[in-house]
Design an enzyme around this catalytic site. Structure first.
Site: not given
Ligand code: NAD
Length: 450
Positions: A153, A206-208, A210-211, A228, A262, A352
Site C-alpha cells: 500500500k 511512517g509516523s510514530t 500511525v505506527g 520504521e 526521517c 518532528e
C-alpha cells in the site's frame, strides 16, 4: 472514491485513480495467498534471477521512474535519479542474497539439529510519501527474496512509482499475484491489511503516531511488525571538528528532500566555544542551497508535499528565525530553508517538523552533548563531527540511535542495517539483517539413534 495525485511543484493534477476499499484489499490478499505456494517453491537460483531481472529493468527505466518520482513528490530530478539507482542496487543485493540466507547445524545429543528459514506468507507493506520507491524496494527486496508474496500500500499522495514498479516486476517474470499494489486510504486499506487474518506481517514505514496504531491493530492476530517511524536526529558538532566541512554538509542533512526525511539531522548541537563561528558558516552554506523547479538539473531542494503539510511546518516557526532563505513565487507548496536558535525543550526541538527547518542548540561539553542528543523519544539517526577518534567512538556508543555517522551525514546504505531505537521503531531494513524480518526460523531435530 478517487485518489487525486498532484505535482507539488505546480499544483497540477497528474493522475486520478480509483481508491480501493476493504473488498479490493481482501481480493489482493487472496491473490497473494493463491500465488504463495508456487512462489515459495521457486528455486533460490531462479528467484535470484527474477530479482536480478527486476533490478535491470529498474536501471533500464531509470529516467522514467525518476521523472515519475520527481513529479509526484516534488523531488529535484538529480536526487530522484540517485534514489532510483539505489532501488536497482537494492534488488541486485537481494538477488544475490537469496542463496546466502542459509540455516545452521547445532551440536546436540542424540541426533542432528538444523535450522531452516521459511517465508512468513502474505506480507503487507505500508509505505509513506517521502521516499516512495526507495522505501518500497527496502521492503519488497527482502520480502520476495525470502519467498513471501506481497500486498503493497503506497501513500495516497504518491502511488505512481509503486504502480509502475509492479508492472516492471511482471515484465521481469515475477508471477502474477506475487506483487499486488492497492491504492487507497491508510485508514481503510492500511487498516484492513493490519487486521487481515491472512496477512502474516506488516512492514510499516511512517509516523510514530500511525505506527502505534499499527502495532495495536497487529496484536489481535499476533502479526509480526517492522516499524520504521519518525526521528529527531542530532548532528553533534564538537569545537575540534573540521567546522568548514561540517557546516558545508549540515544543510543537506536537513534540507534534502525539503526536510521530509526521517533521518533529517534537524537538531544541530554545537559546542558552545565554536557556536558563533559555526552559525556563521552554516548560514553561508544554507544561503547556497538551490531551491526551485525540481526539473532543473541543478536544483537541490523542491517544495513540500502538500498545502496542508506546509501549514504544519509553518506552525513550528515562531518569532524571527536566525535565517530564512528564498523560494519561488507562484504555484507550488514552497517553504524556505530556515534556521532557528533553540533550546532542547522547545517544541521545534522535540517534535518532528518534517520540513526544511533546523534548530541550533549549544552544548557545554561531551557529557552535555550526549545528554541533549538522547533527550528525545526518538532514536533513528545522527552524526558526530570531531577530529578526536576516541571521542567519536565513545559518543557513538553513548547515543541511543540506530544509525550514526562520524564526520559524515549519510544514514543509508544498501548493505548495512537501517532502523530505529526507542519510538523510532524496531526491526532492521536493508543489508542481510532485513531477511530476518521476512522469514521464520524453523528448528529441525533428526534423531540418529536406533
Ligand atoms: P503516515 O504515518 O501518515 O503514513 C504512512 C503510511 O501509513 C501511508 O501509506 C498511510 O496511508 C498509512 N496509514 C495511515 N493510517 C493508517 C492506519 N490507520 N493503518 C495502517 N496504515 C495507515 O506517514 P507519512 O506522513 O506518509 O510519512 C511521514 C512519516 O514517515 C514521518 O514521521 C517520517 O519520519 C516517517 N518515515 C520514517 C522512515 C524510517 O525509515 N524510519 C522513513 C521515511 C519516513
Amino acid at each position: 472514491m478517487t485518489v487525486t495525485v498532484v505535482n507539488p511543484a505546480t499544483e497540477v493534477v497528474i493522475a486520478t485513480l480509483e481508491s480501493a476499499g476493504v473488498d479490493e484489499t481482501d481480493a489482493a490478499v487472496a491473490r497473494a495467498k493463491h500465488a504463495l505456494p508456487a512462489w515459495r517453491a521457486v528455486s533460490p537460483k531462479d528467484r535470484g534471477l527474477l530479482l536480478r531481472r527486476l533490478a535491470t529493468l529498474v536501471e533500464e527505466h531509470g529516467e522514467e521512474l525518476a521523472r515519475i518520482e520527481s513529479d509526484n513528490v516534488g523531488k529535484p530530478i538529480s536526487g530522484a535519479r540517485g534514489e532510483v539507482g539505489m532501488v536497482a542496487d537494492v534488488f541486485h543485493f537481494y538477488a544475490g542474497a537469496v542463496d546466502k540466507h542459509h540455516g545452521e547445524t547445532i551440536p546436540v545429543a542424540g541426533g542432528i539439529d538444523l535450522t531452516l528459514h521459511d517465508p512468513l506468507g502474505v506480507v503487507g507493506l505500508i509505505v509513506p510519501w517521502n521516499f516512495p520507491l526507495n522505501i518500497t524496494s527496502w521492503k519488497l527486496g527482502p520480502a520476495l527474496a525470502c519467498g513471501n508474496t506481497v500486498v503493497l500500500k503506497p501513500a495516497e499522495l504518491t502511488p505512481l512509482s509503486a504502480l509502475r514498479l509492479a508492472e516492471l516486476a511482471l515484465e521481469a517474470g515475477i508471477p502474477d499475484g506475487v506483487v499486488n499494489v492497492v491504492v487507497g486510504k491508510g485508514s481503510v486499506v492500511g487498516r484492513r491489511l493490519v487486521e487481515h487474518p491472512e496477512v502474516a506481517k506488516i512492514g510499516f514505514t511512517g509516523s510514530t503516531e500511525v505506527g502505534r496504531t499499527v502495532m495495536k491493530g497487529a496484536a489481535d492476530t499476533i502479526k509480526r511488525v517492522t516499524l520504521e517511524l519518525g526521528g529527531k536526529s542530532a548532528n553533534v558538532i564538537f569545537a575540534d571538528a573540521d567546522l568548514e566541512r561540517a557546516a558545508a554538509a549540515a544543510p543537506y542533512a536537513v534540507f534534502d528532500n525539503a526536510g521530509q526525511d526521517c533521518c533529517a539531522r534537524s537538531r544541530i548541537l554545537v559546542e558552545r566555544s565554536a557556536y558563533d563561528r559555526f552559525a556563521e558558516l552554516l548560514i553561508e552554506a544554507t544561503e547556497n542551497v538551490k531551491v526551485g523547479d525540481p526539473t532543473s538539473e541543478d536544483t537541490e531542494m523542491g517544495p513540500l508535499i502538500s498545502a496542508s503539510h506546509r501549514e504544519t511546518v509553518k506552525s513550528f516557526v515562531e518569532g524571527t528565525p536566525l535565517f530564512a532563505g528564498n523560494v519561488p513565487n507562484g504555484k507550488g507548496y514552497w517553504y524556505p530553508c530556515t534556521l532557528v536558535e533553540a533550546s532542547n525543550d522547545d517544541r521545534i526541538a522535540r517534535e518532528e517538523v518534517f520540513g526544511p527547518v533546523a534548530a541550533l542548540i549549544p552544548f557545554d561539553d561531551e557529557a552535555d552533548a550526549i545528554r541533549i542528543a538522547n533527550d528525545t523519544p526518538y532514536g533513528l539517526s545522527g552524526s558526530i563531527w570531531t577530529r578526536d577518534g576516541a571521542r567519536a567512538l565513545r559518543v557513538a556508543r553513548a547515543l541511543e540511535t540506530g544509525v550514526i555517522s562520524i564526520n559524515s551525514n549519510s544514514s543509508v546504505r544498501v548493505s548495512t542495517p537501517f532502523g530505529g531505537y526507542k519510538q523510532s521503531g524496531f526491526g532492521r531494513e536493508l543489508g542481510l539483517h532485513a531477511l530476518e524480518g521476512y522469514s521464520e526460523v524453523k528448528n529441525v531435530f533428526y534423531s540418529t539413534e536406533g
